[in-house]
Design an enzyme around this catalytic site. Structure first.
Site, PDB file in Angstrom:
ATOM      1  N   LYS A 198       0.842  -1.188   0.000  1.00  0.00           N
ATOM      2  CA  LYS A 198       0.000   0.000   0.000  1.00  0.00           C
ATOM      3  C   LYS A 198       0.878   1.239   0.000  1.00  0.00           C
ATOM      4  O   LYS A 198       1.637   1.497   0.932  1.00  0.00           O
ATOM      5  CB  LYS A 198      -0.926   0.058   1.214  1.00  0.00           C
ATOM      6  CG  LYS A 198      -1.972   1.192   1.084  1.00  0.00           C
ATOM      7  CD  LYS A 198      -2.641   1.542   2.388  1.00  0.00           C
ATOM      8  CE  LYS A 198      -1.855   2.549   3.188  1.00  0.00           C
ATOM      9  NZ  LYS A 198      -1.785   3.900   2.547  1.00  0.00           N
ATOM     10  N   GLY A 252       6.625   4.415   8.937  1.00  0.00           N
ATOM     11  CA  GLY A 252       5.831   5.615   9.167  1.00  0.00           C
ATOM     12  C   GLY A 252       6.031   6.116  10.582  1.00  0.00           C
ATOM     13  O   GLY A 252       7.064   5.854  11.219  1.00  0.00           O
ATOM     14  N   SER A 253       5.048   6.821  11.077  1.00  0.00           N
ATOM     15  CA  SER A 253       5.161   7.426  12.401  1.00  0.00           C
ATOM     16  C   SER A 253       5.020   6.380  13.502  1.00  0.00           C
ATOM     17  O   SER A 253       4.383   5.342  13.325  1.00  0.00           O
ATOM     18  CB  SER A 253       4.098   8.504  12.584  1.00  0.00           C
ATOM     19  OG  SER A 253       2.809   7.921  12.706  1.00  0.00           O
ATOM     20  N   THR A 254       5.599   6.689  14.662  1.00  0.00           N
ATOM     21  CA  THR A 254       5.484   5.795  15.809  1.00  0.00           C
ATOM     22  C   THR A 254       4.027   5.667  16.242  1.00  0.00           C
ATOM     23  O   THR A 254       3.568   4.579  16.612  1.00  0.00           O
ATOM     24  CB  THR A 254       6.348   6.319  16.968  1.00  0.00           C
ATOM     25  OG1 THR A 254       7.724   6.281  16.556  1.00  0.00           O
ATOM     26  CG2 THR A 254       6.185   5.475  18.224  1.00  0.00           C
ATOM     27  N   GLU A 255       3.289   6.755  16.172  1.00  0.00           N
ATOM     28  CA  GLU A 255       1.877   6.728  16.550  1.00  0.00           C
ATOM     29  C   GLU A 255       1.090   5.727  15.717  1.00  0.00           C
ATOM     30  O   GLU A 255       0.331   4.908  16.246  1.00  0.00           O
ATOM     31  CB  GLU A 255       1.276   8.127  16.396  1.00  0.00           C
ATOM     32  CG  GLU A 255      -0.203   8.214  16.733  1.00  0.00           C
ATOM     33  CD  GLU A 255      -0.786   9.591  16.468  1.00  0.00           C
ATOM     34  OE1 GLU A 255      -1.915   9.847  16.913  1.00  0.00           O
ATOM     35  OE2 GLU A 255      -0.125  10.410  15.801  1.00  0.00           O
ATOM     36  N   GLY A 257       2.420   3.303  13.954  1.00  0.00           N
ATOM     37  CA  GLY A 257       3.006   1.993  14.175  1.00  0.00           C
ATOM     38  C   GLY A 257       2.346   1.250  15.318  1.00  0.00           C
ATOM     39  O   GLY A 257       2.128   0.024  15.247  1.00  0.00           O
ATOM     40  N   GLU A 274       9.469   0.383  11.001  1.00  0.00           N
ATOM     41  CA  GLU A 274      10.515   1.412  10.930  1.00  0.00           C
ATOM     42  C   GLU A 274       9.805   2.724  11.185  1.00  0.00           C
ATOM     43  O   GLU A 274       9.036   3.203  10.354  1.00  0.00           O
ATOM     44  CB  GLU A 274      11.216   1.386   9.570  1.00  0.00           C
ATOM     45  CG  GLU A 274      12.528   2.131   9.559  1.00  0.00           C
ATOM     46  CD  GLU A 274      12.365   3.599   9.222  1.00  0.00           C
ATOM     47  OE1 GLU A 274      12.417   4.418  10.180  1.00  0.00           O
ATOM     48  OE2 GLU A 274      12.182   3.927   8.050  1.00  0.00           O
ATOM     49  N   CYS A 308      13.317  10.608   8.721  1.00  0.00           N
ATOM     50  CA  CYS A 308      13.273  10.141  10.107  1.00  0.00           C
ATOM     51  C   CYS A 308      14.633  10.185  10.780  1.00  0.00           C
ATOM     52  O   CYS A 308      14.713  10.135  12.009  1.00  0.00           O
ATOM     53  CB  CYS A 308      12.692   8.737  10.169  1.00  0.00           C
ATOM     54  SG  CYS A 308      13.448   7.592   9.006  1.00  0.00           S
ATOM     55  N   GLU A 406       9.359  14.683  17.342  1.00  0.00           N
ATOM     56  CA  GLU A 406       9.780  14.635  15.943  1.00  0.00           C
ATOM     57  C   GLU A 406       9.030  15.703  15.145  1.00  0.00           C
ATOM     58  O   GLU A 406       7.801  15.753  15.156  1.00  0.00           O
ATOM     59  CB  GLU A 406       9.505  13.257  15.347  1.00  0.00           C
ATOM     60  CG  GLU A 406      10.029  13.113  13.943  1.00  0.00           C
ATOM     61  CD  GLU A 406       9.840  11.717  13.381  1.00  0.00           C
ATOM     62  OE1 GLU A 406      10.725  11.242  12.650  1.00  0.00           O
ATOM     63  OE2 GLU A 406       8.796  11.090  13.676  1.00  0.00           O
TER      64      GLU A 406
END
Length: 504
Positions: A198, A252-255, A257, A274, A308, A406
């Site tokens: 995607k 992508g973002s930690t949120e 993830g 990642e 990142c 970030e």
């Protein structure tokens, strides 16, 4: 700093790309180029102008289901699992050749879609993308188990098999669209998996062009590679939760993830992530400033700072702090900001209006909390694009949002230190929930290697920054993710180990 848009250096779109856009990009599902089942589309905007340049199909749960079932058939019943490792490796290598052959088209699409300078795409994104396929193709023939010697009474023949994990759902971000697709697709295919990829809804054009070229020029069996685009909360969530997907690989973002992990928990599918970063760069008093100044500038503003591993936190010794910041500030003020399709552009716009608002909010937060804007901090007049000038903030402290969170834009925060105790410096560098990358600038090899051991991050650069290669494993500590991209470690992400024991 003014918007730099000299028409004499603007790039005209390749006719093949214009034809691709005019015809309307499509999904790749089960070997065919198709539209979304519901007919929904997403407007794709050029971030340099905010103008719509294409409409792409929007995948929803029903499209994801079709793609996953196609990948399932290709893995369980199709010819893919019966190919020899050498045959599989040749196909992966051929995909690299296709990308290299169409490199200029892809570079133009990245500049149009993401906004990054075309010179940057040509020099970095494209070579890394096709070289990743070349590198990973070689791993297809080097996946091996081991013979083992059990200590049980009796005689046994025991060995391990390394087998592909199965159907893999891959979700990539918008900052390096084609490169991230390569980082995901190449090792999974080399390992023998089938894939549903995607692409990000903001920047799907290069992935969908790759889909078209796979149909036209590659020889992959139907269903091995499926490429869709759609929103995270619909298409991404459906992919992460789908019971027939064996593994999710997300960048992508930690949120987000963390949401992926929750969605995948229902079927206990494997997950690699990642995620975000807040990379420190530490400049010691003996650093070669002739190298450090351009290196820190590149680390801070490459790809509009939408990286990142960008050098978002500068720690410089007080004896050289002013000289370093003056050098980086002067270099930043000379960066030519403009449309990605202008060959004279050195830094493009941010990817979207949402991202510009977010990053500008951090700059204002820094101001409100007492940071000083040394350069930048503003948009560009005379443009409807999503531009922000390269920005340096000083007079910062560890409690500020701009130091802790970030930012993901061309904004760097600089702080001075006077105590060169390595443990103390490392503790400050490690004072973050992230652990993706860091850089150290010193001419003392002992200090460099001691700091490399003390900093908790997956990548440590010494006297350089933003050095990537398919052989170098890439990933993070702490909330920067699970697993590694690139290198031999990337293949491991897509393999299961089976123990076989036979009594003799």
């Amino acid at each position: 700093m003014n918007l730099h848009v000299p028409s004499s250096t603007a790039v005209a779109l390749d006719p093949a790309i214009q034809k691709f856009l005019d015809a309307g990009p499509k999904f790749l599902i089960d070997g065919k180029l198709v539209q979304a089942q519901a007919g929904a589309t997403i407007d794709i905007r050029n971030p340099a102008t905010a103008q719509v340049v294409a409409k792409v199909p929007e995948a929803r749960a029903e499209d994801i289901d079709l793609a996953v079932k196609a990948a399932r058939r290709a893995f369980d019943q199709g010819p893919w699992s019966r190919l020899t490792p050498a045959e599989r490796g040749k196909l992966v290598y051929k995909l690299g050749e296709i990308i290299e052959r169409h490199a200029e088209e892809f570079a133009q699409l990245e500049a149009l879609d993401n906004g990054k300078p075309i010179s940057e795409s040509r020099a970095a994104d494209l070579p890394i993308a096709y070289n990743t396929f070349y590198y990973m193709a070689g791993w297809a023939t080097k996946i091996a188990g081991a013979t083992l010697s059990p200590s049980n009474a009796g005689e046994y023949h025991a060995y391990t098999l390394r087998e592909p994990i199965g159907v893999v759902g891959q979700i990539i971000p918008w900052n390096f669209p084609l490169m991230m697709a390569a980082w995901k697709l190449a090792p999974a295919l080399a390992a023998g998996c089938t894939v549903v990829l995607k692409a990000a809804e903001d920047t799907p054009l290069s992935a969908l062009r790759l889909a078209q070229l796979i149909v036209d020029e590659a020889d992959f069996p139907a269903g091995v590679i499926n490429i869709v685009t759609g929103y995270g909360e619909t298409a991404g969530a459906a992919l992460a939760a789908h019971p027939q997907v064996d593994k999710i690989a997300f960048t992508g973002s930690t949120e987000v993830g963390k949401l992926i992990v929750k969605a995948a928990a229902g079927s206990l599918k494997r997950v690699t992530l990642e995620l975000g970063g807040k990379a420190p760069t530490i400049v010691f008093p003996d650093a070669d400033l002739d190298r450090a100044i351009p290196g820190v500038t590149l680390g801070s503003f490459f790809a509009q700072g939408q990286v990142c591993v960008a050098t978002t936190r500068i720690y410089a010794h007080k004896s050289i702090f002013d000289k370093l910041i003056e050098g980086v500030r002067d270099a930043a003020s000379k960066i030519r900001v403009g449309p990605g399709l202008d060959t004279a552009t050195q830094m493009g716009p941010l990817v979207s209006a949402t991202q510009l608002k977010r990053v500008s909010g951090y700059v204002q937060s820094g101001r409100d909390e007492g940071a000083h804007v040394q350069v930048g901090g503003e948009g560009l007049t005379g443009s409807d694009g999503y531009f922000l000038k390269p920005t340096i903030l000083t007079n910062a402290n560890p409690a500020m949002k701009v130091v802790r969170e970030e930012i993901f834009g061309p904004v760097v925060v600089a702080q001075a230190f006077d105590d060169t105790a390595l443990d103390k410096l490392a503790a400050e560098a490690n004072d973050t929930e992230y652990g993706l990358a860091a850089s150290v600038w010193t001419q003392n090899a002992s200090i460099a290697h001691k700091m490399a051991k003390r900093i908790k991050a997956g990548t440590i650069w010494i006297n350089c920054h933003h050095v990537f290669d398919p052989v170098l494993p890439f990933g993070g500590y702490k909330q920067s993710g699970w697993g590694r991209e690139n290198g031999a470690e990337a293949i491991e992400n897509y393999l299961e180990t089976k123990a076989v024991t036979m009594a003799l």
